[in-house]
Design an enzyme around this catalytic site. Structure first.
Site, PDB file in Angstrom:
ATOM      1  N   GLY A 117      -8.198   1.059  -4.473  1.00 51.55           N
ATOM      2  CA  GLY A 117      -7.140   2.047  -4.253  1.00 51.55           C
ATOM      3  C   GLY A 117      -6.155   2.050  -5.408  1.00 51.55           C
ATOM      4  O   GLY A 117      -5.715   3.114  -5.875  1.00 51.55           O
ATOM      5  N   ASP A 171     -12.338  -8.274  -2.296  1.00 54.63           N
ATOM      6  CA  ASP A 171     -13.512  -7.583  -1.733  1.00 54.63           C
ATOM      7  C   ASP A 171     -14.686  -7.512  -2.708  1.00 54.63           C
ATOM      8  O   ASP A 171     -15.827  -7.334  -2.302  1.00 54.63           O
ATOM      9  CB  ASP A 171     -13.143  -6.156  -1.316  1.00 54.63           C
ATOM     10  CG  ASP A 171     -12.043  -6.134  -0.261  1.00 54.63           C
ATOM     11  OD1 ASP A 171     -11.859  -7.169   0.398  1.00 54.63           O
ATOM     12  OD2 ASP A 171     -11.390  -5.093  -0.117  1.00 54.63           O
ATOM     13  N   ARG A 180       0.895  -1.163   0.000  1.00 55.67           N
ATOM     14  CA  ARG A 180       0.000   0.000   0.000  1.00 55.67           C
ATOM     15  C   ARG A 180       0.931   1.210   0.000  1.00 55.67           C
ATOM     16  O   ARG A 180       1.957   1.193   0.668  1.00 55.67           O
ATOM     17  CB  ARG A 180      -0.897  -0.023   1.232  1.00 55.67           C
ATOM     18  CG  ARG A 180      -1.680  -1.343   1.331  1.00 55.67           C
ATOM     19  CD  ARG A 180      -2.960  -1.207   2.090  1.00 55.67           C
ATOM     20  NE  ARG A 180      -3.625  -2.504   2.240  1.00 55.67           N
ATOM     21  CZ  ARG A 180      -4.520  -2.976   1.377  1.00 55.67           C
ATOM     22  NH1 ARG A 180      -4.848  -2.274   0.307  1.00 55.67           N
ATOM     23  NH2 ARG A 180      -5.092  -4.148   1.575  1.00 55.67           N
TER      24      ARG A 180
HETATM   25  O1  F6P Z   1      -8.712  -5.197   0.152  1.00 61.17           O
HETATM   26  C1  F6P Z   1      -8.420  -6.509   0.504  1.00 61.17           C
HETATM   27  C2  F6P Z   1      -8.371  -6.656   1.990  1.00 61.17           C
HETATM   28  O2  F6P Z   1      -8.036  -7.992   2.295  1.00 61.17           O
HETATM   29  C3  F6P Z   1      -9.637  -6.247   2.744  1.00 61.17           C
HETATM   30  O3  F6P Z   1     -10.625  -7.239   2.705  1.00 61.17           O
HETATM   31  C4  F6P Z   1      -9.110  -5.991   4.124  1.00 61.17           C
HETATM   32  O4  F6P Z   1      -9.931  -5.100   4.829  1.00 61.17           O
HETATM   33  C5  F6P Z   1      -7.765  -5.389   3.835  1.00 61.17           C
HETATM   34  O5  F6P Z   1      -7.385  -5.818   2.538  1.00 61.17           O
HETATM   35  C6  F6P Z   1      -6.691  -5.760   4.807  1.00 61.17           C
HETATM   36  O6  F6P Z   1      -5.574  -5.039   4.462  1.00 61.17           O
HETATM   37  P1  F6P Z   1      -4.108  -5.366   4.978  1.00 61.17           P
HETATM   38  O7  F6P Z   1      -3.696  -6.671   4.366  1.00 61.17           O
HETATM   39  O8  F6P Z   1      -3.290  -4.231   4.493  1.00 61.17           O
HETATM   40  O9  F6P Z   1      -4.198  -5.481   6.454  1.00 61.17           O
END
Ligand code: F6P
Length: 323
Positions: free
Chosen positions: A104, A127, A72
């Site tokens: 995103g 998602d 991210r």
């Molecule tokens: O967008 C995919 C996802 O797995 C969502 O379902 C979840 O809320 C988020 O990413 C979790 O993000 P991270 O892996 O950055 O904790």
């Protein structure tokens, strides 16, 4: 078009490797050089790019995750970050970029394309909240993982006549909860899109036992106000009155780590191949998605401006089927 780059961004999704492989091999087939950007937009900003040949993407079709790694990248949300990314692309004389990712990531792709850089997105997120694709890459596998867990929990729930709460991912979208709840025969499904009162949930469970059920299974989306922890806490606090104890299972990231299903392998291949075909025709600024079983291109401007809705019919149906 001579040189293209591909990256995976945001939460990984089963099938991303399939899409990388198809971008590379269909790009090479067109006589292009293909580069892989490592760590998503972070790698674009930091100039972390590797040339990819046909053998570099061999043996990955059945692997979950992404061999290019993902991240991210808050810096990419700034203009300064995007200018750095553009500099990298220009320095390597990359003519176009394929972005494999969810909401995103496609917002980032849109921002780049607004800066007149040719970008094509491939819809990929567990998602399933991305406008422009009825099913995104990774959803089928994630659903099946959730379903297997639900099936197993139902067995032990029945043996003990217990109530179970299963929390699935999905961020602010209830798709995974709704679909795994219907497919798993849940007594109650809780999604962020619809406000849920815990007293109603308690009543639904009591009713399920009255109707002779030996278990009560609630599938709840992580983004719901009453997520698994809050609901469990509520039932604990009111145990004397409600008479239920909840066992809680949060599936979390297990849903992201699966071996891509046949559906996802075929979908990822089709989406990525269509992306390079359209790039060859000079198209960009679009997202490749699946609509009515066809691979369809939707302008990124439309993708970022619209919110995908849950099917209200399926919400109603879920209630009928739980009887
Ligand atoms: O967008 C995919 C996802 O797995 C969502 O379902 C979840 O809320 C988020 O990413 C979790 O993000 P991270 O892996 O950055 O904790």
């Amino acid at each position: 078009m001579k040189r293209i780059a591909v990256l995976t961004s945001g939460g990984d999704a089963p099938g991303m490797n399939v899409a990388i492989r198809a971008v590379v091999r269909t790009g090479l087939d067109k006589g292009w050089d293909v580069f892989g950007v490592r760590y998503g937009y972070v790698g674009l900003i930091a100039d972390n790019m590797v040339p990819l040949g046909a053998r570099d993407v061999g043996g990955i079709i059945h692997q979950g995750g992404t061999v290019l790694q993902s991240s991210r990248c808050p810096e990419f949300m700034t203009e300064e970050g995007r200018l750095k990314a553009l500099r990298t692309l220009n320095q390597h004389e990359i003519d176009a970029l394929v972005v494999i990712g969810g909401n995103g990531s496609q917002a980032g792709a849109h921002a780049l394309s607004q800066m007149d850089y040719p970008v094509i997105g491939v819809a990929s997120t567990i998602d399933n909240d991305l406008y422009g694709s009825e099913i995104s890459l990774g959803v089928d596998t994630a659903l099946n993982i959730a379903l297997e867990a639900i099936d197993r929990l139902k067995v032990t729930a029945s043996s003990h006549e217990r109530a179970f709460l299963v929390e699935v991912m999905g961020r602010d979208c209830g798709y995974l909860a709704l679909m795994s709840g219907i497919a798993g025969g849940a007594e109650t499904i809780i999604v962020p899109e619809i406000e849920t009162d815990p007293e109603t949930v308690a009543e639904q469970l009591r009713d399920a036992y009255r109707r002779g059920k030996t278990h009560a299974l609630i599938v709840v989306a992580e983004g719901a106000h009453y997520n698994a922890n809050r609901l469990a806490h509520f039932f604990e606090e009111h145990f004397g009155r409600l008479g239920f104890e909840m066992r809680v299972t949060v599936l979390g990231h297990t849903q992201r780590g699966g071996i891509p299903s046949a559906f996802d392998r075929l979908l990822g291949t089709r989406l990525a191949a269509a992306a390079t075909d359209l790039l060859a025709q000079g198209e960009h600024g679009i997202l490749m998605g699946l609509v009515k079983d066809e691979i369809v291109a939707t302008p990124l401007t439309e993708v970022v401006a619209n919110k995908k809705q849950l099917d209200p019919y399926l919400m109603k149906l879920a209630k009928v089927l739980a009887k």
